[in-house]
Scaffold this motif. Structure first.
Motif, PDB file in Angstrom:
ATOM      1  N   GLY A 103       0.790  -1.223   0.000  1.00 44.23           N
ATOM      2  CA  GLY A 103       0.000   0.000   0.000  1.00 44.23           C
ATOM      3  C   GLY A 103       0.822   1.272   0.000  1.00 44.23           C
ATOM      4  O   GLY A 103       0.280   2.363   0.156  1.00 44.23           O
ATOM      5  N   TRP A 104       2.133   1.165  -0.174  1.00 44.41           N
ATOM      6  CA  TRP A 104       2.984   2.363  -0.210  1.00 44.41           C
ATOM      7  C   TRP A 104       4.215   2.142  -1.080  1.00 44.41           C
ATOM      8  O   TRP A 104       4.608   1.015  -1.339  1.00 44.41           O
ATOM      9  N   LEU A 105       4.801   3.258  -1.509  1.00 43.90           N
ATOM     10  CA  LEU A 105       6.070   3.274  -2.237  1.00 43.90           C
ATOM     11  C   LEU A 105       7.001   4.204  -1.481  1.00 43.90           C
ATOM     12  O   LEU A 105       6.563   5.201  -0.912  1.00 43.90           O
ATOM     13  N   LEU A 106       8.286   3.893  -1.472  1.00 40.93           N
ATOM     14  CA  LEU A 106       9.272   4.759  -0.839  1.00 40.93           C
ATOM     15  C   LEU A 106      10.326   5.108  -1.877  1.00 40.93           C
ATOM     16  O   LEU A 106      10.796   4.229  -2.605  1.00 40.93           O
ATOM     17  N   LEU A 107      10.673   6.393  -1.973  1.00 40.19           N
ATOM     18  CA  LEU A 107      11.734   6.806  -2.881  1.00 40.19           C
ATOM     19  C   LEU A 107      12.498   7.973  -2.272  1.00 40.19           C
ATOM     20  O   LEU A 107      12.029   8.613  -1.335  1.00 40.19           O
ATOM     21  N   GLU A 108      13.694   8.206  -2.804  1.00 41.33           N
ATOM     22  CA  GLU A 108      14.502   9.306  -2.304  1.00 41.33           C
ATOM     23  C   GLU A 108      13.785  10.624  -2.543  1.00 41.33           C
ATOM     24  O   GLU A 108      13.091  10.800  -3.540  1.00 41.33           O
ATOM     25  N   ASP A 109      13.952  11.546  -1.592  1.00 37.81           N
ATOM     26  CA  ASP A 109      13.316  12.857  -1.650  1.00 37.81           C
ATOM     27  C   ASP A 109      13.777  13.595  -2.911  1.00 37.81           C
ATOM     28  O   ASP A 109      14.976  13.689  -3.170  1.00 37.81           O
ATOM     29  N   ASP A 110      12.843  14.083  -3.694  1.00 34.69           N
ATOM     30  CA  ASP A 110      13.179  14.745  -4.952  1.00 34.69           C
ATOM     31  C   ASP A 110      11.987  15.603  -5.362  1.00 34.69           C
ATOM     32  O   ASP A 110      10.905  15.080  -5.599  1.00 34.69           O
ATOM     33  N   HIS A 111      12.146  16.953  -5.421  1.00 27.56           N
ATOM     34  CA  HIS A 111      10.944  17.754  -5.682  1.00 27.56           C
ATOM     35  C   HIS A 111      10.419  17.661  -7.099  1.00 27.56           C
ATOM     36  O   HIS A 111       9.238  17.847  -7.304  1.00 27.56           O
ATOM     37  N   VAL A 112      11.248  17.319  -8.075  1.00 27.21           N
ATOM     38  CA  VAL A 112      10.723  17.139  -9.425  1.00 27.21           C
ATOM     39  C   VAL A 112       9.770  15.936  -9.442  1.00 27.21           C
ATOM     40  O   VAL A 112       8.660  16.004  -9.961  1.00 27.21           O
ATOM     41  N   LEU A 113      10.212  14.847  -8.815  1.00 27.29           N
ATOM     42  CA  LEU A 113       9.362  13.655  -8.753  1.00 27.29           C
ATOM     43  C   LEU A 113       8.139  13.901  -7.873  1.00 27.29           C
ATOM     44  O   LEU A 113       7.048  13.411  -8.174  1.00 27.29           O
ATOM     45  N   GLU A 114       8.320  14.666  -6.801  1.00 25.32           N
ATOM     46  CA  GLU A 114       7.189  14.982  -5.925  1.00 25.32           C
ATOM     47  C   GLU A 114       6.096  15.708  -6.720  1.00 25.32           C
ATOM     48  O   GLU A 114       4.914  15.382  -6.619  1.00 25.32           O
ATOM     49  N   HIS A 115       6.503  16.661  -7.545  1.00 23.58           N
ATOM     50  CA  HIS A 115       5.559  17.433  -8.355  1.00 23.58           C
ATOM     51  C   HIS A 115       4.799  16.506  -9.317  1.00 23.58           C
ATOM     52  O   HIS A 115       3.584  16.581  -9.457  1.00 23.58           O
ATOM     53  N   MET A 116       5.545  15.607  -9.975  1.00 17.14           N
ATOM     54  CA  MET A 116       4.927  14.657 -10.903  1.00 17.14           C
ATOM     55  C   MET A 116       3.934  13.762 -10.155  1.00 17.14           C
ATOM     56  O   MET A 116       2.807  13.537 -10.608  1.00 17.14           O
ATOM     57  N   LEU A 117       4.332  13.267  -8.975  1.00 17.86           N
ATOM     58  CA  LEU A 117       3.471  12.364  -8.205  1.00 17.86           C
ATOM     59  C   LEU A 117       2.198  13.064  -7.717  1.00 17.86           C
ATOM     60  O   LEU A 117       1.105  12.503  -7.794  1.00 17.86           O
ATOM     61  N   LEU A 118       2.361  14.291  -7.241  1.00 20.69           N
ATOM     62  CA  LEU A 118       1.184  15.030  -6.768  1.00 20.69           C
ATOM     63  C   LEU A 118       0.204  15.251  -7.914  1.00 20.69           C
ATOM     64  O   LEU A 118      -1.008  15.231  -7.714  1.00 20.69           O
ATOM     65  N   GLY A 119       0.731  15.403  -9.121  1.00 20.67           N
ATOM     66  CA  GLY A 119      -0.117  15.538 -10.304  1.00 20.67           C
ATOM     67  C   GLY A 119      -0.933  14.280 -10.587  1.00 20.67           C
ATOM     68  O   GLY A 119      -1.970  14.334 -11.242  1.00 20.67           O
ATOM     69  N   LEU A 120      -0.464  13.145 -10.073  1.00 19.20           N
ATOM     70  CA  LEU A 120      -1.198  11.880 -10.246  1.00 19.20           C
ATOM     71  C   LEU A 120      -2.236  11.684  -9.139  1.00 19.20           C
ATOM     72  O   LEU A 120      -2.969  10.696  -9.153  1.00 19.20           O
ATOM     73  N   GLY A 121      -2.254  12.611  -8.167  1.00 17.32           N
ATOM     74  CA  GLY A 121      -3.271  12.540  -7.123  1.00 17.32           C
ATOM     75  C   GLY A 121      -2.916  11.687  -5.922  1.00 17.32           C
ATOM     76  O   GLY A 121      -3.785  11.386  -5.095  1.00 17.32           O
ATOM     77  N   VAL A 122      -1.655  11.278  -5.794  1.00 14.93           N
ATOM     78  CA  VAL A 122      -1.273  10.475  -4.624  1.00 14.93           C
ATOM     79  C   VAL A 122      -0.911  11.379  -3.452  1.00 14.93           C
ATOM     80  O   VAL A 122      -0.742  12.591  -3.616  1.00 14.93           O
ATOM     81  N   LYS A 123      -0.774  10.787  -2.269  1.00 13.21           N
ATOM     82  CA  LYS A 123      -0.362  11.526  -1.075  1.00 13.21           C
ATOM     83  C   LYS A 123       1.113  11.251  -0.815  1.00 13.21           C
ATOM     84  O   LYS A 123       1.588  10.129  -1.033  1.00 13.21           O
ATOM     85  N   ILE A 124       1.823  12.278  -0.332  1.00 14.59           N
ATOM     86  CA  ILE A 124       3.246  12.128  -0.049  1.00 14.59           C
ATOM     87  C   ILE A 124       3.532  12.579   1.377  1.00 14.59           C
ATOM     88  O   ILE A 124       3.103  13.643   1.802  1.00 14.59           O
ATOM     89  N   ILE A 125       4.263  11.734   2.106  1.00 13.58           N
ATOM     90  CA  ILE A 125       4.728  12.096   3.453  1.00 13.58           C
ATOM     91  C   ILE A 125       6.250  12.099   3.400  1.00 13.58           C
ATOM     92  O   ILE A 125       6.865  11.126   2.942  1.00 13.58           O
ATOM     93  N   HIS A 126       6.852  13.196   3.849  1.00 10.31           N
ATOM     94  CA  HIS A 126       8.313  13.267   3.921  1.00 10.31           C
ATOM     95  C   HIS A 126       8.734  12.688   5.261  1.00 10.31           C
ATOM     96  O   HIS A 126       8.166  13.040   6.293  1.00 10.31           O
ATOM     97  N   GLU A 127       9.718  11.786   5.228  1.00 11.58           N
ATOM     98  CA  GLU A 127      10.175  11.198   6.485  1.00 11.58           C
ATOM     99  C   GLU A 127      11.640  10.802   6.387  1.00 11.58           C
ATOM    100  O   GLU A 127      12.237  10.846   5.311  1.00 11.58           O
ATOM    101  N   LEU A 128      12.199  10.447   7.524  1.00 10.05           N
ATOM    102  CA  LEU A 128      13.541   9.880   7.582  1.00 10.05           C
ATOM    103  C   LEU A 128      13.364   8.392   7.816  1.00 10.05           C
ATOM    104  O   LEU A 128      12.722   7.990   8.786  1.00 10.05           O
ATOM    105  N   ALA A 129      13.895   7.576   6.925  1.00 17.06           N
ATOM    106  CA  ALA A 129      13.738   6.127   7.069  1.00 17.06           C
ATOM    107  C   ALA A 129      14.876   5.416   6.348  1.00 17.06           C
ATOM    108  O   ALA A 129      15.498   5.972   5.449  1.00 17.06           O
TER     109      ALA A 129
END
Length: 169
Positions: A103-129
């Motif tokens: 039910g989740w995906l994890l990827l390295e923090d990247d604002h270009v990818l964040e922008h693309m993902l938000l455009g797909l309507g998903v939710k993003i939580i920034h964390e340290l893991a």
């Protein structure tokens, strides 16, 4: 400087720890510092990825446990399976290292990818893991050599695919 060039298996004693983020766990040649403060040179076989829980044997016999360092990541969740699958598809198309959970995906923090993902309507939580992405497309499971850059056919790489461009690690 301590040389570490051998992987080992099994349980038992651990003399030191090596805590590294994912980008450094992909390198076969690395100057680093163990948890004890000892400087070390990694000289491992090429093509492997170190995973949290892997064990290495140093030249002096000490056993070093590998730990995945906490790093800045984005946890992607979605309102439905299709949205999440679509996000994984678009990230996979860009060859982004991706850890896939239930039910989740994890990827390295990247604002270009964040922008693309938000455009797909998903939710993003920034964390340290700790980040332990899937390995199929770029280097096996860290226990045998892969050389997929030069050759397009492997009997043991059942999900190799070629989009007409080359991977650069």
């Amino acid at each position: 400087m301590l040389t570490i060039s051998e992987r080992c298996t099994g349980e038992g004693r651990v003399d030191d720890r090596l805590v590294l983020p994912f980008d450094q766990r992909q390198k076969s040649r690395l100057r680093t510092v163990l948890a004890s403060g000892v400087e070390a040179a990694l000289m491992l076989e090429r093509g492997g990825v170190l995973r949290g829980g892997d064990r290495l044997r140093a030249a002096d016999g000490r056993i070093v446990a590998v730990e995945a360092a906490s790093e800045k990541v984005m946890r992607v969740t979605a309102g439905n399976a299709r949205q999440l699958a679509l996000a994984a598809y678009h990230l996979g198309n860009r060859h982004v290292p991706l850890q896939v959970g239930d039910g989740w995906l994890l990827l390295e923090d990247d604002h270009v990818l964040e922008h693309m993902l938000l455009g797909l309507g998903v939710k993003i939580i920034h964390e340290l893991a700790a980040f332990e992405p899937e390995t199929g497309a770029y280097g096996g499971h860290g226990h045998h050599e892969h050389d997929h850059h030069e050759h397009g056919h492997h009997g043991h790489d059942d999900h190799h695919h070629d989009h007409g461009h080359h991977h650069h690690d």
